[in-house]
Design an enzyme around this catalytic site. Structure first.
Site, mmCIF file in Angstrom:
data_model
loop_
_atom_site.group_PDB
_atom_site.id
_atom_site.type_symbol
_atom_site.label_atom_id
_atom_site.label_comp_id
_atom_site.label_asym_id
_atom_site.label_seq_id
_atom_site.Cartn_x
_atom_site.Cartn_y
_atom_site.Cartn_z
ATOM 1 N N HIS A 254 0.865 -1.180 0.000
ATOM 2 C CA HIS A 254 0.000 0.000 0.000
ATOM 3 C C HIS A 254 0.906 1.237 0.000
ATOM 4 O O HIS A 254 2.016 1.191 0.541
ATOM 5 C CB HIS A 254 -0.831 -0.061 1.287
ATOM 6 C CG HIS A 254 -1.916 0.936 1.418
ATOM 7 N ND1 HIS A 254 -1.684 2.236 1.790
ATOM 8 C CD2 HIS A 254 -3.257 0.838 1.258
ATOM 9 C CE1 HIS A 254 -2.836 2.888 1.863
ATOM 10 N NE2 HIS A 254 -3.806 2.065 1.535
ATOM 11 N N ASP B 224 3.316 -4.623 8.206
ATOM 12 C CA ASP B 224 2.097 -3.837 8.050
ATOM 13 C C ASP B 224 0.936 -4.820 8.164
ATOM 14 O O ASP B 224 0.658 -5.602 7.252
ATOM 15 C CB ASP B 224 2.137 -3.152 6.672
ATOM 16 C CG ASP B 224 0.813 -2.490 6.310
ATOM 17 O OD1 ASP B 224 -0.168 -2.660 7.053
ATOM 18 O OD2 ASP B 224 0.771 -1.819 5.264
ATOM 19 N N GLN C 237 -4.280 -5.288 7.022
ATOM 20 C CA GLN C 237 -5.294 -6.210 6.496
ATOM 21 C C GLN C 237 -5.273 -7.568 7.194
ATOM 22 O O GLN C 237 -6.218 -8.341 7.048
ATOM 23 C CB GLN C 237 -5.083 -6.423 4.989
ATOM 24 C CG GLN C 237 -5.259 -5.182 4.150
ATOM 25 C CD GLN C 237 -6.650 -4.567 4.258
ATOM 26 O OE1 GLN C 237 -7.626 -5.228 4.610
ATOM 27 N NE2 GLN C 237 -6.753 -3.291 3.967
ATOM 28 N N LYS D 118 -10.273 -0.547 10.772
ATOM 29 C CA LYS D 118 -10.497 -1.685 9.865
ATOM 30 C C LYS D 118 -10.895 -2.933 10.656
ATOM 31 O O LYS D 118 -11.065 -4.006 10.097
ATOM 32 C CB LYS D 118 -9.222 -1.992 9.067
ATOM 33 C CG LYS D 118 -8.838 -0.907 8.061
ATOM 34 C CD LYS D 118 -7.619 -1.337 7.289
ATOM 35 C CE LYS D 118 -6.940 -0.201 6.561
ATOM 36 N NZ LYS D 118 -7.670 0.323 5.407
ATOM 37 N N CYS E 48 -4.801 2.380 -3.653
ATOM 38 C CA CYS E 48 -3.565 2.954 -3.061
ATOM 39 C C CYS E 48 -2.362 2.061 -3.332
ATOM 40 O O CYS E 48 -1.460 1.932 -2.485
ATOM 41 C CB CYS E 48 -3.714 3.187 -1.555
ATOM 42 S SG CYS E 48 -4.973 4.372 -1.147
HETATM 43 C C1 LIG Z 1 -2.059 -2.990 3.671
HETATM 44 C C2 LIG Z 1 -2.414 -1.603 4.106
HETATM 45 N N1 LIG Z 1 -1.493 -0.847 4.678
HETATM 46 C C3 LIG Z 1 -1.765 0.399 5.112
HETATM 47 C C4 LIG Z 1 -3.017 0.943 4.950
HETATM 48 C C5 LIG Z 1 -3.291 2.318 5.445
HETATM 49 O O1 LIG Z 1 -4.234 2.266 6.471
HETATM 50 P P1 LIG Z 1 -4.829 3.609 7.075
HETATM 51 O O2 LIG Z 1 -5.570 4.282 5.971
HETATM 52 O O3 LIG Z 1 -5.699 3.154 8.182
HETATM 53 O O4 LIG Z 1 -3.667 4.386 7.534
HETATM 54 C C6 LIG Z 1 -4.011 0.197 4.344
HETATM 55 C C7 LIG Z 1 -5.363 0.747 4.102
HETATM 56 O O5 LIG Z 1 -6.126 0.273 3.334
HETATM 57 C C8 LIG Z 1 -3.708 -1.112 3.913
HETATM 58 O O6 LIG Z 1 -4.634 -1.882 3.335
#
Ligand SMILES: Cc1ncc(COP(=O)(O)O)c(C=O)c1O
Length: 407
Positions: free
Chosen positions: A113, A189, A192, A215, A365
């Site tokens: 992401h 990270d 998900q 989430k 993203c």
């Molecule tokens: C794999 C991953 N990393 C980071 C993020 C960023 O999350 P946030 O928007 O809560 O900062 C997301 C959001 O969809 C994501 O799917």
């Protein structure tokens, strides 16, 4: 799983088929009640007051940290659990909080992401070298690629555990082993993964684990950063030493003309008044997920995902991206696909307008990944959670069958 019972806690589901939980999940009544209860019954700042209401607010906020830590197997003195606004903020705290030296290297992947890519790209300005490992067309990255990319000079490896674009599950435990061999720190990270599968940060053996409360049934504006505390004398200590992003009220033990001493716990990383009610709400979300059972949620989502993949494979004109049903690769309940002759946004609009089905469309993203896969306009993405049903999957498939005929 008692899905129908669970659905009662999400009144919003009366009107919509919500298949965009990878973006943000819905929030159940007990979480909303916990948030409101703070405002109704004991609104006070945390970490400051000695009066009863302040003590209660502090206790609930502290409990929420403990619950979040336990949820990922990160409770105890070896780690620290800090509340942030989201995964993005958690990752940025690490990127800006480590003391970087010119020539040090970060390894990440093209599956990431933007939130796990841009903070590292920006470090290139400080002379930090960035190596980006590329997945194949199904989103799989060979461990041998990581073996090659992670070298003795690698300071940090930053990878997501579950791809938000393709649903691929990444073998973070094996990557951690490579990191240990080469002396690199590992950031996972878990945006998900944490909401959908049991996590044990100590078993993974990572140094940082980031996820988003919003989430996983929590309020918006909630995220978590777990940091392993280097044990004294341990070689890794300098690698995981983080400077707080913000300094100011609430985070200091002592201040003098010459400087300040930060508080030793999470408070040292949470300067200023935090989003107290949302943090307490996140604690309630963890309680909710624990009651439902994360392992059960995971199994249930695997079942729903299989049904969705099976159905999609039968529809002429639909192409699935990422690991398919027959793939031996583990995958999560994030399913990306395209419909011949139609743009992803067109498909998402048709699903919304004709059937009240909410799915995400576009690049998710992950622009570098979409470019790598040759998907100029991205994909349509359905992402599942504990409140979705087989009936909803069938309705999505029926709607897509009609849409695919138009393509
Ligand atoms: C794999 C991953 N990393 C980071 C993020 C960023 O999350 P946030 O928007 O809560 O900062 C997301 C959001 O969809 C994501 O799917």
């Amino acid at each position: 799983m008692a899905v129908q019972e669970i659905r009662h806690d999400f009144p919003i589901l009366k009107d919509v088929i919500y298949l965009d939980s990878a973006s943000t999940s819905l929030t159940p009544e007990p979480v909303l009640e916990a948030v409101l209860d703070y405002y109704h019954s004991y609104k006070a700042n945390v970490g400051r007051g000695v009066y009863q209401m302040a003590q209660l607010a502090d206790q609930r906020y502290r409990d929420a940290h403990r619950k979040a830590a336990e949820f990922i197997g990160g409770a105890g003195p070896e780690g620290m659990t800090v509340f942030t606004r989201n995964t993005t903020e958690s990752i940025n705290i690490i990127a800006s909080g480590l003391k970087w030296k010119k020539g040090e290297c970060i390894v990440t992947s093209l599956l990431e992401h933007h939130s796990n890519l841009l903070p590292w790209m920006r470090l290139k300005e400080k002379g930090v070298d960035l190596r980006i490992v590329k997945p194949d067309k199904t989103g799989k990255i060979d461990l041998s690629d990581y073996e090659e990319a992670i070298t003795k000079g690698t300071r940090l490896v930053a990878v997501s555990q579950l791809s938000n674009a393709l649903g691929t599950v990444v073998p973070v435990k094996e990557i951690a082993r490579i990191c240990r061999e080469r002396g690199a720190a590992l950031l996972v990270d878990g945006a998900q993964s944490a909401p959908h599968m049991p996590i044990d940060v100590k078993d993974i053996d990572c140094d940082f684990f980031c996820f988003s409360g919003h989430k996983m049934l929590g309020p918006t504006g909630t995220g978590v950063l777990w940091m392993r505390k280097g044990e004294e004398g341990e070689e890794r200590e300098e690698r995981v030493e983080i400077e707080p992003l913000l300094v100011g009220g609430g985070m200091v033990e002592d201040v003098s003309d010459g400087g300040f001493v930060a508080r030793p716990g999470y408070e040292g990383f949470e300067a200023g008044t935090p989003d107290i009610s949302a943090g307490i709400g996140l604690g309630a979300a963890v309680d909710y997920l624990n009651r439902a059972g994360v392992e059960k949620i995971h199994e249930y989502e695997i079942r729903l995902t299989r049904r969705l993949l099976e159905g999609l494979e039968k529809i002429e004109g639909i192409e699935i991206y990422g690991p398919g049903r027959d793939s031996s690769e583990a995958r999560g309940g994030v399913v990306s696909f395209g419909v011949d002759g139609l743009l992803p946004h067109e498909v998402a609009l048709m699903l919304d307008q004709a059937s009240n089905i909410s799915v995400r469309s576009g690049h998710h993203c992950c622009i570098p990944l979409m470019k790598h896969l040759g998907l100029k306009y991205g994909t349509v993405r359905a992402s599942l959670y504990l409140y979705n049903t087989e009936n909803e999957i069938d309705k999505l498939l029926a709607a897509l069958e009609q849409i695919a005929r138009m393509g």
